[in-house]
Design an enzyme around this catalytic site. Structure first.
Site, mmCIF file in Angstrom:
data_model
loop_
_atom_site.group_PDB
_atom_site.id
_atom_site.type_symbol
_atom_site.label_atom_id
_atom_site.label_comp_id
_atom_site.label_asym_id
_atom_site.label_seq_id
_atom_site.Cartn_x
_atom_site.Cartn_y
_atom_site.Cartn_z
ATOM 1 N N THR A 291 15.006 18.231 -6.752
ATOM 2 C CA THR A 291 14.841 18.626 -8.386
ATOM 3 C C THR A 291 13.406 17.798 -8.672
ATOM 4 O OG1 THR A 291 17.330 18.669 -8.632
ATOM 5 C CG2 THR A 291 16.256 17.205 -9.874
ATOM 6 N N TYR B 140 17.900 24.258 -14.180
ATOM 7 C CA TYR B 140 16.961 24.232 -14.038
ATOM 8 C C TYR B 140 16.351 24.221 -13.379
ATOM 9 C CZ TYR B 140 18.280 19.827 -11.287
ATOM 10 O OH TYR B 140 18.627 19.053 -10.067
ATOM 11 N N THR C 295 18.562 16.037 -3.779
ATOM 12 C CA THR C 295 19.622 14.790 -3.211
ATOM 13 C C THR C 295 20.672 14.971 -2.606
ATOM 14 O OG1 THR C 295 19.801 15.073 -5.365
ATOM 15 C CG2 THR C 295 18.262 13.385 -5.149
ATOM 16 N N ASP C 296 20.534 15.898 -2.661
ATOM 17 C CA ASP C 296 22.487 17.122 -2.410
ATOM 18 C C ASP C 296 22.536 16.179 -0.920
ATOM 19 O OD1 ASP C 296 23.021 17.165 -4.953
ATOM 20 O OD2 ASP C 296 22.748 19.617 -4.366
ATOM 21 N N LYS D 268 24.993 9.593 -1.247
ATOM 22 C CA LYS D 268 25.208 10.462 -3.275
ATOM 23 C C LYS D 268 26.532 10.072 -3.116
ATOM 24 C CE LYS D 268 23.413 14.170 -5.896
ATOM 25 N NZ LYS D 268 23.133 15.138 -5.939
ATOM 26 N N GLU E 38 46.326 4.237 18.015
ATOM 27 C CA GLU E 38 46.426 5.857 18.434
ATOM 28 C C GLU E 38 45.264 5.732 19.066
ATOM 29 O OE1 GLU E 38 48.363 8.189 15.378
ATOM 30 O OE2 GLU E 38 48.916 9.522 16.471
HETATM 31 N N1 DAS Z 1 18.699 20.431 -6.568
HETATM 32 C C1 DAS Z 1 19.431 19.570 -5.317
HETATM 33 C C2 DAS Z 1 18.990 19.298 -4.483
HETATM 34 O O1 DAS Z 1 17.460 19.605 -4.473
HETATM 35 C C3 DAS Z 1 19.609 17.910 -6.516
HETATM 36 C C4 DAS Z 1 18.308 16.940 -6.221
HETATM 37 O O2 DAS Z 1 18.063 17.645 -6.073
HETATM 38 O O3 DAS Z 1 19.111 16.380 -6.980
HETATM 39 O O4 DAS Z 1 19.585 18.554 -3.405
#
Ligand code: DAS
Length: 326
Positions: free
Chosen positions: A14, A27, A93-94, A166, A284
């Protein structure tokens, strides 16, 4: 005055995304090239000399071993380049937490390596990309940033890759750190560290391999059955991470099936599907030879287990001691 030389490896996300209209919700990530990005940032008067390299221009949902391998080679070369003071990787960010943690564990800590992203496209109202990028330049150009492992810069905060995840799907303030919160505060004009570096002079912890063993994540849910374990282990999985309830918990039948997997030589790490908190060893774990993920969430626990297996570390006791490091 000699300008600080920073290499910028661009991968998309992004931060390089455009919508075509400031008010459009959808987008396209990965549209702006790194050269345009670097010339745009030059206008705000930062003194660093930036050398951009376009590795990809993708949404980070498509990030994976091919690109990780190229980034690892380039970062290793940049570390050995006396001219280069630090490295920035622009990233969606993903999956930023996975890339950051993988590099954190496989690069020396001698120079700053900083991942940066954005939650709003470059042409959105209140876009956060340029500010985050300016902040990343400040961090990557600071000698005190070395010795803290790979860092992630978002919303005026600096997170250590080991802690960062995230935690929000839309907010600009999308990342959280656990067990440490942010390790520093940054703006385009200031940088403050909340304590000394903790990994000074450390070599890479593990060797990087492009082809790592398959490790599955099994997500726990009420009413699940032991078939789910067999499905998760299908396709040659060499290890399994349980995204368990609460403290890494699962129904009795699942725990028994996982214990049988361990007996057959498949290490099992208990992590949690809950957003925050430690998963510590329980009685365990000693009988079933499970590993507790400690503060790592399932995505980062999976990366660490892959790295350990790729590096020949297969004994659950040894795996546990690696998970217990900071
Ligand atoms: N478009 C997503 C990514 O590339 C989200 C982002 O970048 O925030 O991970």
């Amino acid at each position: 005055m000699k300008q600080t030389h920073i290499k910028v490896f661009a991968t998309g996300g992004t931060i390089a995304g455009v919508a075509g209209s400031a008010t459009r919700k959808d987008y396209r990530p990965g549209q702006i090239g790194i050269d345009d990005f670097v010339s745009e940032i030059a206008k705000i008067g930062l003194t660093a000399r930036l050398e951009g390299q376009q590795f990809a221009n993708i949404g980070s949902e498509d990030m994976g071993p091919e690109l990780w391998a190229r980034l690892h080679v380039a970062a290793t070369e940049a570390m050995a380049d006396d001219e280069c003071a630090g490295i920035i990787i622009t990233h969606g960010t993903d999956t930023a937490e996975e890339t950051a943690f993988l590099l954190d564990q496989t690069l020396a800590t001698t120079k700053p390596v900083v991942l940066v992203g954005a939650m709003r496209a470059a042409d959105a109202v209140g876009s956060d990309g340029m500010r985050n990028f300016a902040n990343a330049i400040r961090v990557a150009g600071d000698a005190d940033a070395a010795g803290r492992g790979v860092l992630l810069v978002m919303s005026d905060r600096v997170f250590a890759a080991r802690d960062a995840r995230k935690a929000h799907t839309e907010n600009v303030d999308a990342f959280k750190g656990y067990p440490r919160g942010p390790v520093g505060h940054v703006t385009p004009t200031s940088l403050e560290w909340f304590g000394p570096a903790w990994r000074e002079g450390e070599a890479a912890r593990y060797a990087f391999f492009k082809d790592m063993p398959k490790v599955s994540i099994l997500y726990a849910y009420a009413g699940m059955s032991p078939d789910n374990v067999a499905q998760a282990l299908g396709g040659e999985a060499k290890g399994l991470v349980l995204a368990g309830f609460g403290h890494g918990n699962a129904p009795r039948g699942i725990r028994d099936a996982l214990a049988r997997a361990v007996e057959q030589g498949v290490p099992v790490v208990r992590a949690s599907r809950v957003d925050e908190g430690l998963v510590d060893r329980e009685p365990e774990d000693d009988t079933a030879n499970f590993v507790a993920a400690r503060a790592l969430n399932p995505a980062r626990a999976r990366i660490l287990l892959q790295l350990l297996l790729a590096n020949g570390i297969t004994d659950p006791v040894r795996i546990q001691s690696e998970f217990s490091r900071r």
